[in-house]
Scaffold this active site. Structure first.
Site, PDB file in Angstrom:
ATOM      1  N   TYR A  90       0.820  -1.207   0.000  1.00  8.71           N
ATOM      2  CA  TYR A  90       0.000   0.000   0.000  1.00  8.71           C
ATOM      3  C   TYR A  90       0.859   1.265   0.000  1.00  8.71           C
ATOM      4  CZ  TYR A  90      -4.454  -2.438   0.704  1.00  8.71           C
ATOM      5  OH  TYR A  90      -5.574  -3.212   0.534  1.00  8.71           O
ATOM      6  N   GLU A 128     -12.500 -15.980   2.156  1.00  2.71           N
ATOM      7  CA  GLU A 128     -12.529 -14.580   1.731  1.00  2.71           C
ATOM      8  C   GLU A 128     -11.543 -14.385   0.579  1.00  2.71           C
ATOM      9  OE1 GLU A 128     -11.941 -10.186   3.866  1.00  2.71           O
ATOM     10  OE2 GLU A 128     -12.029 -12.017   5.074  1.00  2.71           O
ATOM     11  N   ARG A 176     -16.321   3.571   4.314  1.00 10.26           N
ATOM     12  CA  ARG A 176     -16.236   2.511   5.323  1.00 10.26           C
ATOM     13  C   ARG A 176     -14.784   2.228   5.695  1.00 10.26           C
ATOM     14  NH1 ARG A 176     -20.289  -1.918   2.543  1.00 10.26           N
ATOM     15  NH2 ARG A 176     -22.235  -0.720   2.722  1.00 10.26           N
ATOM     16  N   VAL A 226     -12.203   4.234   5.577  1.00 10.78           N
ATOM     17  CA  VAL A 226     -11.684   5.322   6.397  1.00 10.78           C
ATOM     18  C   VAL A 226     -12.182   5.192   7.828  1.00 10.78           C
ATOM     19  CG1 VAL A 226     -11.762   7.816   6.776  1.00 10.78           C
ATOM     20  CG2 VAL A 226     -11.402   6.917   4.460  1.00 10.78           C
TER      21      VAL A 226
END
Length: 230
Positions: free
Chosen positions: A67, A104, A163, A165
């Site tokens: 990221y 997931e 969401r 954040v």
């Protein structure tokens, strides 16, 4: 029925493996909540994303690194993600009473969604991209990684960005809205493809949590493999 889907049915019948369900959706779409909804079913083995493994690869936080610099870290991150998803997807069930394996995201997601988007956004050099494709192609030919159902929690990028954040996950603090739009587009392309390989159940996850849970309850028979036999 496509060749991929035919192989999936045949492999599950011969090997008596559990019904495989991949919970798919953008960051912040509610995948973990969806999986937790099925806690009440003892025959379901559930696997969230292995975030802790990604955060500690011999002391390296690959999730945080990717990221912080997509160009530098996408290749090693996606390589490791593929490995961790592969272990989840192909490992035997924890006990003989397990008839459904739910996880997931999937090996297929890594290949057709995140790797494709990374190439499109130039986060991967072509040599890196081709290496990841070769790794996936070998996996698909050598192992049964087939899915029986994809539950797609479809969302609007602006909503999941809010969401994300709000939940304040440290590694996600630098993720821009534009990236969520890119992931959304990649999902739409992948899951609308005739070669997706299994049925896709789409749930509107822009709605409130209670409404999503109502949909999960409504479709639980299908999600738990009710229309299929081992």
């Amino acid at each position: 029925m496509s060749n991929i889907k035919s192989f999936a049915v045949a492999a599950r019948t011969v090997n008596k493996r559990p019904f495989r369900v991949s919970i798919e959706g953008n960051i912040g779409s509610g995948k973990s909540t969806c999986i937790n909804f099925f806690d009440k079913y003892p025959n379901v083995e559930k696997h969230g994303e292995p975030l802790n493994e990604w955060r500690n690869v011999s002391g390296h936080n690959l999730l945080g690194l990717v990221y912080s610099d997509m160009n530098k870290w996408t290749f090693p991150f996606q390589h490791y993600v593929h490995l961790t998803r592969l272990k989840i997807q192909t490992s035997p069930p924890s006990n003989p009473d397990i008839t459904v394996k739910m996880f997931e995201r999937s090996v297929q997601n890594s290949r057709h969604c995140f790797v494709e988007n990374a190439k499109k956004q130039n986060f991967l050099q072509d040599a890196e991209y081709q290496t990841l494709l070769a790794w996936y192609d070998y996996t698909e030919k050598s192992l049964d990684v087939s899915l029986d159902l994809i539950v797609y929690l479809k969302t609007t990028p602006e909503i999941v960005w809010q969401r994300m954040v709000q939940r304040g996950r440290a590694e996600e603090s630098e993720v821009p809205l534009e990236y969520l739009k890119q992931v959304h587009e990649a999902y739409e392309i992948w899951l609308s493809s005739p070669d997706v390989g299994c049925e896709v159940l789409t749930i509107d996850a822009d709605k409130g949590l209670d409404s999503v849970k109502e949909d999960l309850e409504r479709y639980s028979y299908k999600i738990l493999g009710g229309n299929h036999t081992n």
